[in-house]
Design an enzyme around this catalytic site. Sequence first.
Site, short mmCIF file in Angstrom:
data_model
loop_
_atom_site.label_atom_id
_atom_site.label_comp_id
_atom_site.label_asym_id
_atom_site.label_seq_id
_atom_site.Cartn_x
_atom_site.Cartn_y
_atom_site.Cartn_z
N GLY A 154 29.69 -0.92 -7.68
CA GLY A 154 28.48 -1.67 -7.10
C GLY A 154 28.27 -2.89 -7.70
N ARG A 155 26.79 -3.36 -7.82
CA ARG A 155 26.75 -4.63 -8.39
C ARG A 155 27.18 -4.88 -9.75
NH1 ARG A 155 21.46 -3.28 -5.46
NH2 ARG A 155 21.62 -1.50 -6.85
N ILE A 156 26.86 -3.83 -10.74
CA ILE A 156 27.30 -3.79 -12.13
C ILE A 156 28.94 -3.57 -12.43
CG2 ILE A 156 26.62 -2.97 -14.45
CD1 ILE A 156 23.97 -2.15 -13.59
N THR A 235 27.94 2.68 -19.18
CA THR A 235 26.49 2.05 -19.28
C THR A 235 25.68 2.72 -17.98
OG1 THR A 235 27.27 0.16 -17.84
CG2 THR A 235 27.34 -0.07 -20.33
N ARG A 237 24.74 6.30 -17.00
CA ARG A 237 23.57 7.29 -17.35
C ARG A 237 24.23 8.24 -18.42
NH1 ARG A 237 20.10 4.11 -16.52
NH2 ARG A 237 18.42 4.35 -15.03
N GLU A 266 18.58 10.37 -25.56
CA GLU A 266 18.50 8.93 -25.95
C GLU A 266 17.37 8.69 -26.93
OE1 GLU A 266 18.61 6.45 -22.78
OE2 GLU A 266 20.61 6.75 -22.24
N HIS A 285 20.73 2.36 -25.22
CA HIS A 285 20.33 1.75 -24.02
C HIS A 285 19.79 0.57 -23.88
CE1 HIS A 285 19.09 3.76 -19.75
NE2 HIS A 285 19.32 2.44 -19.69
N1 LIG Z 1 22.35 0.76 -19.45
C1 LIG Z 1 21.60 0.19 -18.80
O1 LIG Z 1 20.63 -0.42 -19.46
C2 LIG Z 1 21.61 0.07 -17.40
C3 LIG Z 1 21.09 -0.94 -16.76
C4 LIG Z 1 21.08 -1.27 -15.25
C5 LIG Z 1 21.66 -0.03 -14.63
N2 LIG Z 1 22.08 1.00 -15.15
C6 LIG Z 1 22.90 2.26 -14.34
O2 LIG Z 1 23.84 1.59 -13.97
C7 LIG Z 1 23.84 2.15 -12.44
C8 LIG Z 1 24.48 1.14 -11.52
O3 LIG Z 1 23.55 0.18 -11.24
P1 LIG Z 1 24.25 -0.85 -9.81
O4 LIG Z 1 23.07 -1.87 -9.72
O5 LIG Z 1 25.69 -1.17 -9.98
O6 LIG Z 1 24.08 0.27 -8.76
P2 LIG Z 1 24.93 -0.10 -7.19
O7 LIG Z 1 23.82 1.17 -6.33
O8 LIG Z 1 24.63 -1.37 -6.77
O9 LIG Z 1 26.18 0.48 -7.62
C9 LIG Z 1 26.65 1.99 -7.69
C10 LIG Z 1 27.91 2.33 -6.94
O10 LIG Z 1 28.07 3.58 -7.05
C11 LIG Z 1 28.58 4.52 -6.20
N3 LIG Z 1 28.50 6.01 -6.34
C12 LIG Z 1 27.21 6.48 -6.53
N4 LIG Z 1 27.59 7.62 -6.72
C13 LIG Z 1 28.62 7.92 -6.95
C14 LIG Z 1 29.70 8.93 -7.09
N5 LIG Z 1 29.39 10.27 -7.20
N6 LIG Z 1 31.07 8.70 -7.07
C15 LIG Z 1 31.38 7.49 -6.87
N7 LIG Z 1 30.61 6.32 -6.69
C16 LIG Z 1 29.44 6.61 -6.43
C17 LIG Z 1 27.60 3.67 -5.03
O11 LIG Z 1 28.18 4.04 -3.64
C18 LIG Z 1 27.84 2.06 -5.52
O12 LIG Z 1 28.58 1.52 -4.72
C19 LIG Z 1 22.47 2.64 -12.11
O13 LIG Z 1 22.15 3.37 -11.29
C20 LIG Z 1 21.86 2.88 -13.41
O14 LIG Z 1 21.89 4.11 -13.73
C21 LIG Z 1 22.00 1.15 -16.44
O1 LIG Z 2 18.26 1.59 -14.54
C1 LIG Z 2 18.18 0.53 -15.34
O2 LIG Z 2 17.75 -0.48 -14.80
C2 LIG Z 2 18.53 0.67 -16.92
O3 LIG Z 2 18.75 1.91 -17.27
C3 LIG Z 2 17.07 0.39 -17.48
O4 LIG Z 2 17.37 -1.00 -17.87
#
Ligand SMILES: NC(=O)c1ccc[n+]([C@@H]2O[C@H](COP(=O)([O-])OP(=O)(O)OC[C@H]3O[C@@H](n4cnc5c(N)ncnc54)[C@H](O)[C@@H]3O)[C@@H](O)[C@H]2O)c1
Ligand SMILES: O=C(O)[C@H](O)CO
Length: 324
Positions: A154-156, A235, A237, A266, A285
Amino acid sequence: MKIFINKLIPEVGMQLLARPDIDLLMPENPEISYDEWISYCQQCDAILNIGAYKIDAKFFDLCPSVKAVSLFSVGYDQVDLPEATRRGIPVSNTPDVLSKATSDISFMLMLMVSRLASFQTNQVRIGVRFKYFNPVANLGQELYGKTLGIFGLGRIGYEMAIKCQGAYDMPIIYHNRNRHPEMEEKLGAKYVSFEELLAQSDVLSIHANYSPEYHGLFNKDVFSQMKENAILVNTARGGFVNELDLDDALKAGEIWGAGLDVTDPEPMLPDNPLLKQERVCVLPHIGSATLEARRGMARIAAENIVAFVQGEKLKTCLNPEVYS
Ligand SMILES: NC(=O)c1ccc[n+]([C@@H]2O[C@H](COP(=O)([O-])OP(=O)(O)OC[C@H]3O[C@@H](n4cnc5c(N)ncnc54)[C@H](O)[C@@H]3O)[C@@H](O)[C@H]2O)c1
Ligand SMILES: O=C(O)[C@H](O)CO
């Protein structure tokens, strides 16, 4: 309208919330218990929420006055979204603004683990003395041309892929719920099955959205299918990874190492055996912890509250069907 915000957020957000039509309620001590959190929420029309307390049927039953939820995170696994939708309650998150910062942490963890950096820093801190450097010790591995596997593109995940491609010309494979032809084309990425992802990745980086049915997905069985030189990065969950199985897999040499920004619980408890592993790096985190990302998150989260107060749709609404 009465709005509950459980912690101070960056100035840009606080300024947006400082309006005559908003009566802001904020606890003096941000570390409130679940019961205290509920009693604050019970007094409010909407909440700007930072943290992991569950926003589920029990919450909505206890807090019937809450008519909108603005999350200060992109992840929304703490929310029962179908339940919110069933009750007509819009929920919003903070996408995009933290993708670069979080993927920086994924990239950094990959490097830290590949060069044993976390362990080595500690060696210096505790005063381990080497007369000359040892030609056959402390050896890491280089990443150039190695395969990056993304679980959840996805985005990240996309930002992580761009960095790895640019820095080390890493071929990209990914496994996702659904294919992303546009990203595939931009990255030259190949869609693979979960089993192929495990078998082919030199670095496997987790970026999927977490939900309870995937709890402990990365377990003993999964690690046994990965390459011996593989680095696992998480990064997303902590719930995705079975930490005891990871420790066993590292001890057995089934995979090379692991970099974790997220753990369960955490922060990671100090007696967790993973903290003794040389090829493990654990962070508390901090994926989105940059001035830029947190300002962006504050702006979006506050704008969503302002939209609610003005009777408009939340801007980054996760369940826009509540408006139809
Ligand atoms: N460590 C941190 O501080 C931090 C910061 C931001 C986000 N995050 C985590 O990163 C995650 C992703 O963020 P994002 O903005 O990239 O989200 P996003 O929705 O843009 O991307 C997630 C991708 O994962 C895919 N997906 C979901 N469940 C799936 C599965 N079971 N199997 C395969 N693919 C699957 C979705 O289709 C999507 O394309 C967030 O949900 C959050 O939990 C953590
Ligand atoms: O999902 C998120 O945005 C992070 O885990 C907290 O920054």
